[in-house]
Design a protein around this motif. Structure first.
Motif, mmCIF file in Angstrom:
data_model
loop_
_atom_site.group_PDB
_atom_site.id
_atom_site.type_symbol
_atom_site.label_atom_id
_atom_site.label_comp_id
_atom_site.label_asym_id
_atom_site.label_seq_id
_atom_site.Cartn_x
_atom_site.Cartn_y
_atom_site.Cartn_z
ATOM 1 N N LYS A 1 1.237 4.720 14.702
ATOM 2 C CA LYS A 1 1.696 2.999 14.899
ATOM 3 C C LYS A 1 0.379 2.075 14.768
ATOM 4 C CE LYS A 1 6.368 1.803 16.495
ATOM 5 N NZ LYS A 1 6.780 3.280 18.275
ATOM 6 N N LYS A 2 -0.930 2.352 16.185
ATOM 7 C CA LYS A 2 -1.840 1.563 16.327
ATOM 8 C C LYS A 2 -3.381 2.945 16.243
ATOM 9 C CE LYS A 2 -0.010 -0.784 18.972
ATOM 10 N NZ LYS A 2 0.094 -1.436 20.240
ATOM 11 N N GLU A 3 -4.575 2.479 15.737
ATOM 12 C CA GLU A 3 -5.508 3.185 15.648
ATOM 13 C C GLU A 3 -5.213 3.428 17.676
ATOM 14 O OE1 GLU A 3 -7.667 1.001 13.551
ATOM 15 O OE2 GLU A 3 -8.828 3.120 12.740
ATOM 16 N N SER B 1 8.624 -1.367 12.569
ATOM 17 C CA SER B 1 7.483 -1.316 12.997
ATOM 18 C C SER B 1 5.590 -1.246 12.892
ATOM 19 C CB SER B 1 7.257 0.025 14.057
ATOM 20 O OG SER B 1 6.715 1.186 13.318
ATOM 21 N N THR B 2 4.618 -1.557 13.750
ATOM 22 C CA THR B 2 3.793 -1.853 12.861
ATOM 23 C C THR B 2 2.914 -0.273 12.849
ATOM 24 O OG1 THR B 2 3.021 -1.471 15.298
ATOM 25 C CG2 THR B 2 3.118 -3.407 15.128
ATOM 26 N N CYS B 3 2.026 -0.103 11.947
ATOM 27 C CA CYS B 3 2.370 1.135 11.490
ATOM 28 C C CYS B 3 0.244 0.814 11.170
ATOM 29 C CB CYS B 3 2.685 1.370 10.016
ATOM 30 S SG CYS B 3 2.425 2.763 9.150
ATOM 31 N N ARG B 4 -0.302 1.650 10.774
ATOM 32 C CA ARG B 4 -1.965 1.457 9.841
ATOM 33 C C ARG B 4 -2.157 3.431 10.097
ATOM 34 N NH1 ARG B 4 -5.711 4.499 10.516
ATOM 35 N NH2 ARG B 4 -7.075 3.242 10.832
ATOM 36 N N GLY B 5 -0.790 4.301 10.084
ATOM 37 C CA GLY B 5 -0.942 5.206 8.844
ATOM 38 C C GLY B 5 -0.183 6.028 8.964
ATOM 39 N N MET B 6 -0.354 7.226 7.807
ATOM 40 C CA MET B 6 1.483 7.584 7.675
ATOM 41 C C MET B 6 1.541 9.600 7.218
ATOM 42 S SD MET B 6 4.831 5.765 5.888
ATOM 43 C CE MET B 6 5.565 4.714 7.165
ATOM 44 N N MET B 7 2.450 9.857 7.039
ATOM 45 C CA MET B 7 1.529 11.356 6.179
ATOM 46 C C MET B 7 3.103 11.917 5.486
ATOM 47 S SD MET B 7 1.692 14.405 7.397
ATOM 48 C CE MET B 7 1.476 15.172 9.528
ATOM 49 N N PHE C 1 -2.564 8.579 3.643
ATOM 50 C CA PHE C 1 -3.023 7.505 2.519
ATOM 51 C C PHE C 1 -4.719 7.775 3.414
ATOM 52 C CE2 PHE C 1 -0.225 4.709 0.717
ATOM 53 C CZ PHE C 1 1.760 4.848 1.412
ATOM 54 N N SER C 2 -5.424 7.739 2.608
ATOM 55 C CA SER C 2 -6.441 7.204 2.476
ATOM 56 C C SER C 2 -7.071 6.085 3.562
ATOM 57 C CB SER C 2 -7.983 7.807 1.457
ATOM 58 O OG SER C 2 -8.044 6.314 1.173
ATOM 59 N N GLU C 3 -8.406 6.382 4.544
ATOM 60 C CA GLU C 3 -9.557 5.310 5.127
ATOM 61 C C GLU C 3 -9.304 4.145 4.145
ATOM 62 O OE1 GLU C 3 -7.432 5.897 8.311
ATOM 63 O OE2 GLU C 3 -9.553 4.480 8.586
ATOM 64 N N ASP C 4 -9.405 3.907 3.030
ATOM 65 C CA ASP C 4 -9.713 3.414 2.520
ATOM 66 C C ASP C 4 -9.156 2.292 1.516
ATOM 67 O OD1 ASP C 4 -11.459 5.038 -0.366
ATOM 68 O OD2 ASP C 4 -12.327 4.394 2.036
ATOM 69 N N ASP C 5 -7.218 2.952 1.725
ATOM 70 C CA ASP C 5 -6.192 2.410 1.618
ATOM 71 C C ASP C 5 -5.433 1.682 2.783
ATOM 72 O OD1 ASP C 5 -5.471 4.584 -0.932
ATOM 73 O OD2 ASP C 5 -6.264 2.665 -0.945
ATOM 74 N N LYS C 6 -5.908 1.458 4.115
ATOM 75 C CA LYS C 6 -5.578 1.096 5.685
ATOM 76 C C LYS C 6 -5.461 -0.350 5.211
ATOM 77 C CE LYS C 6 -9.630 -0.369 8.230
ATOM 78 N NZ LYS C 6 -10.475 1.050 8.887
ATOM 79 N N ASP C 7 -5.891 -1.491 4.384
ATOM 80 C CA ASP C 7 -5.627 -2.411 4.220
ATOM 81 C C ASP C 7 -4.096 -3.402 3.238
ATOM 82 O OD1 ASP C 7 -7.018 -3.824 0.793
ATOM 83 O OD2 ASP C 7 -5.717 -1.743 1.512
ATOM 84 N N ILE C 8 -3.577 -1.850 2.993
ATOM 85 C CA ILE C 8 -1.840 -1.573 2.296
ATOM 86 C C ILE C 8 -1.262 -2.568 4.114
ATOM 87 C CG2 ILE C 8 -2.418 -0.138 0.980
ATOM 88 C CD1 ILE C 8 -0.488 2.100 2.183
#
Lengths: 251, 210
Positions: free
Chosen positions: B38-40, B70-76, B171-178
């Protein structure tokens, strides 16, 4: 003059997004699998939202409010490319259109993120993440199905062949093309098209699909100057039907 | 066939065709478990599954399936069959103190190379598994033994999942702007629609609807 040039740029970007967003939303409930239905609908909603961002900027510059711009104009006043108004066809056509259009828009937004116009560069930077995902989605499906069965390859190839001349119409030059480039508002359609042809070729080369020589094709222009196919007006009638029941209603 | 939905009418389906026909054989794509951050700096948490033809598409489809509410900053994602699931305990017992359980064949590894494993704990029935942490081990069995010590919780762990990090895709860290524009999408939240005020003012202005 510069003001007119900027408005013309904003209208064509926003109109492409609104019309394509609407078309893609026609798949809601009819998608091939549940998860894909959700993803495609969500991206269609993103596109409509993006058009709102540009219409809002136009409104700030003195144009009508976004609802009026979106729902009250006639077909001849729309500046979208003919490509985006074509019917959804079968899923192979919609995926190909998604692939071809979104590559162009990703390059367009990336270019506009460096615009000398602050407001445009701000919006474009903000939306880059969204279009990046749209592109990941398109590339994944084209790669998967382009390496799939005879049927998936044949369908994608037929749609690609049909779509390409229309897709080239995205890059129809504006009457203000030179001013836009000189003032560093935008890198121009030629620039976008060059990068676009390289990027789509990269993905296509990883599949069993064939990409014809783009220079040998006749681009289908007209959309940017209000010349549309007979598909656009029925789309607008359907899209604006509810709004027009009472344009003054509070939603 | 005419429908209230103009898209269906446009398909010109003959009335004789417009009937439900059960599928001959249920064809389903394989499933992938989806985990969301959800968050960093918060742990990844299980949110559900997607059906997909392969792992890359599973991640792509999961993004829209699970980040709309929900808020999201990463997915696996990980193939469901790559997840080792412990037995569930009854009466709030800790699965780690129940002793070793039998691993099914695909989780008994013969190789001895060191790999990174991620361990997920369920601490409340009805909730979701949360990432407890990662460790290096030579097999699932060894990873479980190490987890028992390294990720001991104050409360009983009711169920444990283990995966090899190599089997997962994120998702890679480079793509966290999605994820950037997610907080702006108020229209996705039901609380943004304040119908009550409008209904009250409508009723006030329309006597017949009182």
């Amino acid at each position: 003059m510069k003001d007119l040039a900027v408005k013309e740029l904003l209208y064509k970007i926003a109109d492409d997004l609104l019309i394509l967003g609407h078309r893609n939303s026609e798949w809601t409930g009819l998608g091939p699998i549940l998860e894909e239905d959700i993803a495609f609908s969500s991206m269609a909603q993103d596109k409509v939202g993006q058009s709102l961002a540009f219409y809002s900027l136009l409104h700030k510059k003195g144009e009508a409010d976004p609802d009026t711009i979106a729902f009250m104009r006639k077909a001849e006043n729309f500046h979208n490319s003919q490509f985006v108004e074509l019917p959804i066809g079968e899923y192979d056509f919609s995926l190909i259109r998604h692939f071809l259009f979104d590559h162009a828009d990703y390059i367009r937004f990336s270019s506009l993120a460096n615009s000398s116009n602050q407001e445009i560069s701000q919006i474009s930077k903000k939306l880059t993440g969204e279009i990046k995902y749209h592109l990941m989605h398109a590339n994944s499906w084209i790669t998967k199905l382009g390496n799939g069965s005879d049927e998936s390859i044949q369908r994608l190839q037929n749609s690609l062949d049909l779509a390409l001349p229309y897709a080239l119409g995205i890059f129809e030059k504006s009457p203000f093309e030179e001013i836009i480039i000189e003032e560093k508002i935008f890198d121009g359609e030629f620039f976008i098209k060059q990068y676009w042809s390289e990027e789509i070729a990269k993905i296509i080369s990883k599949t069993d699909l064939g990409l014809p020589d783009l220079e040998s094709l006749n681009p289908i222009y007209g959309g940017r100057t209000g010349q549309h196919t007979y598909h656009l007006q029925p789309l607008l009638n359907e899209m604006s039907e509810v709004f027009k029941l009472d344009p003054t209603a509070d939603w | 066939m005419k429908s209230l939905d103009p898209r269906i009418t446009r398909l010109s389906i003959a009335d004789s065709e417009a009937r439900y026909r059960p599928q001959k054989s249920p064809e389903q794509l394989i499933t992938f478990e989806v985990f969301l951050q959800k968050k960093e700096n918060t742990p990844f948490e299980h949110v559900g599954i997607v059906h997909a033809p392969d792992r890359s598409l599973a991640l792509i489809l999961a993004k829209e399936q699970f980040s709309r509410r929900s808020t999201c900053r990463g997915m696996m994602v990980v193939n469901s069959s790559d997840v080792l699931v412990s037995p569930y305990t009854d009466l709030g017992e800790d699965v780690y103190s129940d002793g070793d359980f039998e691993l099914s064949d695909n989780f008994k590894s013969t190789e001895a190379s060191e790999q990174s494993y991620s361990i997920f704990h369920l601490t409340q029935r009805g909730k979701q598994h949360k990432l407890a942490g990662s460790l290096i081990a030579k097999s699932f069995g060894e990873a479980l033994d190490k987890a028992k010590v390294q990720f001991k919780e104050d409360i009983p762990v009711l169920n444990v999942w283990l995966v090899k990090d190599h089997d997962t895709l994120s998702f890679s860290e480079d793509d966290k702007d999605i994820w950037d524009t997610l907080p702006d999408k108020f229209h996705r939240d039901v609380t943004s629609y304040r119908a009550k005020d409008r209904m009250e003012s409508f009723k006030a202005n329309n006597r017949t609807f009182r």
